[in-house]
Design a protein around this motif. Structure first.
Motif, PDB file in Angstrom:
ATOM      1  N   LYS A  32       0.717  -1.227  -0.126  1.00 48.83           N
ATOM      2  CA  LYS A  32      -0.098  -0.060  -0.016  1.00 48.83           C
ATOM      3  C   LYS A  32       0.795   1.212   0.151  1.00 48.83           C
ATOM      4  O   LYS A  32       1.836   1.170   0.544  1.00 48.83           O
TER       5      LYS A  32
ATOM      6  N   MET B 211      -0.645   9.424  -8.142  1.00 42.98           N
ATOM      7  CA  MET B 211      -0.863   7.896  -7.696  1.00 42.98           C
ATOM      8  C   MET B 211      -1.450   6.863  -8.583  1.00 42.98           C
ATOM      9  O   MET B 211      -1.133   5.882  -8.916  1.00 42.98           O
ATOM     10  N   SER B 212      -2.374   7.483  -9.460  1.00 36.35           N
ATOM     11  CA  SER B 212      -3.211   6.708 -10.421  1.00 36.35           C
ATOM     12  C   SER B 212      -2.124   6.277 -11.468  1.00 36.35           C
ATOM     13  O   SER B 212      -1.990   5.147 -11.956  1.00 36.35           O
TER      14      SER B 212
ATOM     15  N   SER C  29       1.112   4.324 -10.123  1.00 33.75           N
ATOM     16  CA  SER C  29       0.839   2.807  -9.894  1.00 33.75           C
ATOM     17  C   SER C  29       0.417   1.999 -11.110  1.00 33.75           C
ATOM     18  O   SER C  29       1.104   1.077 -11.248  1.00 33.75           O
ATOM     19  N   GLN C  30      -0.282   2.579 -11.904  1.00 29.87           N
ATOM     20  CA  GLN C  30      -0.492   1.845 -13.130  1.00 29.87           C
ATOM     21  C   GLN C  30       0.845   1.543 -14.023  1.00 29.87           C
ATOM     22  O   GLN C  30       0.825   0.577 -14.688  1.00 29.87           O
TER      23      GLN C  30
ATOM     24  N   ASP D  36      -2.661   0.167  -9.011  1.00 24.24           N
ATOM     25  CA  ASP D  36      -3.889   1.049  -9.325  1.00 24.24           C
ATOM     26  C   ASP D  36      -3.986   2.048  -7.859  1.00 24.24           C
ATOM     27  O   ASP D  36      -3.518   1.746  -6.904  1.00 24.24           O
ATOM     28  N   GLY D  37      -4.682   3.238  -8.184  1.00 28.98           N
ATOM     29  CA  GLY D  37      -4.578   4.218  -7.007  1.00 28.98           C
ATOM     30  C   GLY D  37      -5.531   5.335  -7.566  1.00 28.98           C
ATOM     31  O   GLY D  37      -5.851   5.454  -8.538  1.00 28.98           O
TER      32      GLY D  37
ATOM     33  N   ALA E 143      -2.477   4.195  -3.077  1.00 28.78           N
ATOM     34  CA  ALA E 143      -2.524   3.125  -4.314  1.00 28.78           C
ATOM     35  C   ALA E 143      -2.026   1.793  -3.720  1.00 28.78           C
ATOM     36  O   ALA E 143      -1.444   1.952  -2.389  1.00 28.78           O
ATOM     37  N   THR E 144      -2.356   1.068  -4.425  1.00 29.70           N
ATOM     38  CA  THR E 144      -1.759  -0.352  -4.196  1.00 29.70           C
ATOM     39  C   THR E 144      -0.796  -0.847  -5.188  1.00 29.70           C
ATOM     40  O   THR E 144      -1.013  -0.823  -6.559  1.00 29.70           O
TER      41      THR E 144
END
Ligand code: C5P
Ligand code: C5P
Ligand code: C5P
Ligand code: ZN
Length: 493
Positions: free
Chosen positions: A430, A450-451, A454-455, A460-461, A470-471
């Motif tokens: 996380k 974050m989006s 992370s992608q 994803d976030g 995000a994770t």
């Protein structure tokens, strides 16, 4: 709600009409203070409109969680404090006929849209500072009362337990729920500039009118209801006053030097129990101390802010102060006890409140240990960001709160966003990111950072400009930070 946002209310009315057509509703909400209050507001509004509702909470509305919801028998699903960012996945299930979604959220929406989507960002209102998930749910609740009234669905507003006309009226049109909406907004740090603004301010006004809220200028320190005075001053970290902040002996001495009776029966009193004159004396002395120790004027202004008091709750309890109430809620839902927090929001002042207080002691210890950990070990500074990897030493559900609170401590800069990692499980990490409103004014948008970052590493976030999460797959942390550093550099450059 009266006010200059007719489009938002129109959308709320459409959502409410759709909800009133349902035989029963599954309500899903997020596991933080804003999510809990969102869920509690929507649950009460649905119940008052005689629409059967089952309320569930999710740590994250990921594809698995949405698929599990789709697999239930429910045809109508209401999402509060999340859903907008997951619209791509939700829309797929909607198209497949699994359920009709009604969303009351304030997060950055994904590309897909849906008919019953209530989000301030769709109407030019800032979802990070002007309306929270609980605020959006409150707008929906107000519309539900109107629609239920028009369509003749029974509301229990006038019949159960309300004693005064004001209280009866406020229940009948759901204005009494403004208190929870304010707890949600404060819990999402929307009052961090000193007071609530924009659409939030209108909710405050309705709450005051309904007799459930009081506001006024007050000392802007955390713990005015429950902390003994020396602890209130010692732990106050937002404005650092040399000789008092983080200084037990200094805080005690400062209070003992005042010509006031600040103890009762040998115990230190609390701020909430002081008379106005006593408050004035302490506050003035505190400002003098700050001035004499060289705290800059701009910081000293931050010692005073608008307090949001839940006037129907007993003096000296967490529930009376919006900020303490929100921490109490975080202490439940972020530890898999959303049921306890919901119970407190729905009015259980016995079992649920006692359990919540036990959880709160644990939460406070965790926050304090986490902040110490980050401060002692220090963060790693990149050109545009700073980061910390807590591994399994800070719970992933509170690592963002801890990172935000550590900002400004020794070695943790206020002028760069902070990214904090915590292990979710063996495969996933996380990441929580926190900025400041100042950085946002300079162009920072952590939601898109974050989006995108992370992608780029298979995660994803999303979230808000000032706070996002995000994770990412375990092992991708450095790669992620490289992307984030570059993206933040572009935004602030
Ligand atoms: O999911 P949700 O929107 O409820 O979470 C918002 C999070 O962002 C909260 O944990 C809140 O404390 C944090 N936040 C922050 N600073 C801000 C605004 C929000 O740390 N200025
Ligand atoms: O835990 P929560 O997200 O509600 O915390 C919101 C803010 O309240 C924190 O950023 C911090 O300023 C304050 N707080 C505090 N002491 C605590 C809990 C919260 O000062 N024990
Ligand atoms: O978990 P944390 O407190 O860091 O979350 C900050 C914000 O980012 C919240 O508004 C949360 O809903 C959002 N978030 C998100 N996607 C994630 C994790 C967090 O949109 N994977
Ligand atoms: Zn929220």
């Amino acid at each position: 709600m009266a006010g200059p946002i007719p489009e938002l209310e129109e959308r709320a009315t459409r959502c409410a009409q759709r909800l009133c057509e349902a035989d029963r509703v599954l309500l899903a909400s997020h596991i933080d203070a804003d999510g809990l209050t969102s869920g509690a507001i929507a649950t009460q509004a649905l119940e008052r409109a005689s629409i059967p509702v089952e309320t569930i909470f999710e740590k994250q509305l990921d594809d698995d969680a949405i698929a599990a919801i789709a697999a239930t028998e429910y045809d109508t699903v209401c999402f509060t404090d999340f859903g907008s960012g997951q619209l791509d996945s939700i829309a797929e299930h909607e198209d497949a006929g699994a359920f009709t979604p009604i969303i009351a959220d304030h997060h950055q929406p994904a590309d897909s849209d849906t008919e019953y989507h209530l989000n301030p960002l769709l109407f030019g209102i800032d979802g990070a500072s002007e309306l929270s998930g609980a605020g959006a749910s409150y707008v929906l609740a107000r519309a539900l009362a109107d629609v239920a009234d028009e369509t003749g669905l029974a509301t229990d507003g006038g019949t159960s337990g309300a004693t005064t006309d004001t209280a009866t009226d406020a229940r009948a049109d759901n204005r009494d729920l403004a208190a929870l909406a304010v707890v949600g907004a404060v819990g999402d740090m929307q009052a961090s500039g000193g007071k609530l603004q924009g659409a939030n301010e209108k909710i405050v006004a309705e709450g005051v009118d309904a007799g459930v809220l009081e506001t006024g200028k007050d000392l802007a320190l955390y713990g005015k209801q429950t902390r003994p005075l020396p602890k209130l001053l010692e732990y106050a970290s937002d404005v650092h006053i040399p000789g008092i902040s983080n200084n037990e002996a200094g805080a005690l001495q400062f209070l003992e030097d005042l010509d006031l009776e600040l103890k009762a029966d040998g115990e230190w009193r609390r701020w909430s129990g002081l008379t106005n004159d006593e408050k004035q004396t302490v506050a003035s002395a505190l400002v003098r101390k700050a001035v004499s120790t060289g705290v800059p004027a701009g910081k000293i202004d931050g010692l005073v802010g608008t307090a949001y008091v839940l006037s129907e709750e007993p003096v000296g309890t967490e529930l009376r102060d919006a900020s303490e109430f929100s921490t109490l809620l975080n202490a439940t839902a972020r530890y898999e006890r959303a049921d306890v927090g919901l119970g407190v929001c729905l009015g259980d002042r016995e079992g649920a409140l006692e359990q919540a207080r036990t959880l709160l002691r644990n939460h406070r210890r965790n926050l304090s240990e986490g902040i110490t950990l980050i401060t002692n070990e220090g963060v790693t500074h990149e050109e545009h960001v700073q980061w910390f990897d807590a591994g399994d030493r800070i719970r992933e559900t509170i690592v963002g709160i801890v990172a935000g609170m550590a900002m400004g401590n020794d070695g943790v800069s206020h002028s760069k966003p902070i990214f904090a990692f915590a292990a979710k499980n063996d495969e996933e990490t996380k990441v929580s990111a926190r900025g400041t409103h100042n950085l946002v004014r300079q162009g920072l948008d952590l939601s898109s950072v974050m989006s995108e970052a992370s992608q780029a590493v298979g995660g994803d976030g999303g979230g808000h400009n000032v706070a996002a999460g995000a994770t990412v797959p375990a092992g991708e942390e450095s790669e992620f930070i490289e992307h984030a550093n570059e993206l933040v550099g572009e935004q602030l450059g």
